[in-house]
Design an enzyme around this catalytic site. Sequence first.
Site, short mmCIF file in Angstrom:
data_model
loop_
_atom_site.label_atom_id
_atom_site.label_comp_id
_atom_site.label_asym_id
_atom_site.label_seq_id
_atom_site.Cartn_x
_atom_site.Cartn_y
_atom_site.Cartn_z
N GLU A 43 10.35 8.44 -16.65
CA GLU A 43 8.98 8.90 -16.89
C GLU A 43 8.49 8.48 -18.28
OE1 GLU A 43 8.38 13.13 -15.15
OE2 GLU A 43 10.52 12.88 -15.48
N HIS A 91 0.83 -1.22 0.00
CA HIS A 91 0.00 0.00 0.00
C HIS A 91 0.86 1.26 0.00
CE1 HIS A 91 -3.22 -2.77 1.41
NE2 HIS A 91 -2.24 -3.26 2.15
N SER A 99 16.02 21.48 -15.75
CA SER A 99 14.86 22.30 -16.06
C SER A 99 15.34 23.63 -16.63
CB SER A 99 14.04 22.54 -14.80
OG SER A 99 13.31 23.74 -14.90
N LYS A 102 17.00 21.48 -10.54
CA LYS A 102 16.30 20.24 -10.88
C LYS A 102 17.17 19.22 -11.59
CE LYS A 102 12.02 20.14 -11.48
NZ LYS A 102 10.93 19.41 -10.88
#
Length: 466
Positions: free
Chosen positions: A297, A163, A284, A290
């Site tokens: 992804e 979970h 970024s 970043k």
Amino acid sequence: MTGANKPANSQWGGRFTGGPAEIMRRINASIDYDKRLYAEDIAGSKAHCAMLVAQNILSPQDGAAITAGLDQIRSEIESGSFVFSAENEDIHMNIEARLAELIGPVAGRLHTARSRNDQVATDLRLWLRDAIDRLDLEMRGLQRALIDRADAEAGTVMPGYTHLQIAQPVTLGHHLLAYVEMLGRDRGRLADCRRRLNESPLGAAALAGTSFPIDRFASAAALGFDRPAANSLDAVSDRDFAIEFLAAAAITVMHLSRFAEEIVTWCSSEFGFIRLSDAFTTGSSIMPQKRNPDAAELVRAKTGRLNGALVALLTVMKGLPLAYGKDMQEDKVPVFEAVDALELCLAAAAGMVRDMQPCRERLRDAAGQGFATATDLADWLVRVAGLPFRRAHHATGSIVRRAEALGCTLAELPLAELQGVEPALTDAVYDVLDPTRSVASRTSFGGTAPERVRAAAAEARKRFLE
Ligand code: ARG
């Protein structure tokens, strides 16, 4: 716009007086994508030609001219000098038209006892068979990367989750080996698919077979097929082999997407479990701090394409009456897209596995959080103090509540606190409250203990890499 003032197609236009409308040409043409089948198409034609000669359907001279022409076309395509034309619709007719330019009317004999229907079904099976062999190697490569890593991180303690709540400590090696098992099943599904698709449609002709005395067993063997497909209607009209492939590919990339998701979360500053180098991250344009896990992804996202490809082809085939329908021309794009996307995902996943640096201290600390050794405490009460598991579970729950109230981990609770809840507890229990000891104790087959993980990695090498 009509095609009345245009010439009809030279290869099938005998009963036509006018040519197709411009939009008809456009919707009909598949050459932009089926040119990828050129090598398979030429191999299929050569096998067919050799069989026609062996069966005395074609003279040896004509056979030799056709074969030489096909070889030349292959090198023209590979050198980039071949001019593909939409007028010639698809790869089969582009090649045949060029063959006629090269060797004259004899080219027209190649299509004896054959149709584009058995031709295209043969080409796509051959193409997919090769793609599956490539994918199998790439999946094996990813398994190797994971097993190497698992071996190195067999003793790296980290939190295991259910979970997405900290559940029990596990080892990073154990976690990585879970994906090795998934990939093993994925490879098995592709191997099953390959076995079933390896039957030759060639010689089924348009749908009914042919009156020429062909030898389908010979052309099948020449192309490495196990046997000719038994039913000519089925041979030209089913695409279940492609759908089966797409289903297996969708399952594989679903597995990869789960791994990708873990990489994304593990890279975050909140988790901080691993670091990816500059090789697998991007910056970024506005936020200088970043370091984004874009490759992970994108692996996660490519799942959409593969699921789409599966649904697309299932939908194309649903409700199609036997035998061939032009609908089936739409089988290629989903298959090509799925193979391309899956190859990229496998390579990116393997790259990230080799690139990632685990933050071992952070992983260990996190494993000590969230009362991850509560189950060990309950098990200790059963094993050492002889309590029934239910009572041990209840006592442990109260101890967790106490630790929560005091804002400490289980290992930090004083013995008096422990005994206040369950008098059977002694000093010895602290041994099992330590995450490292906790994982070391999980020696059951398939469990997370470092020694087990090392043995499992060695076993996995034998099962998957030898
Ligand atoms: N380009 C076609 C396809 O991909 C080849 C078969 C065409 N057959 C036909 N009877 N028009 O399916």
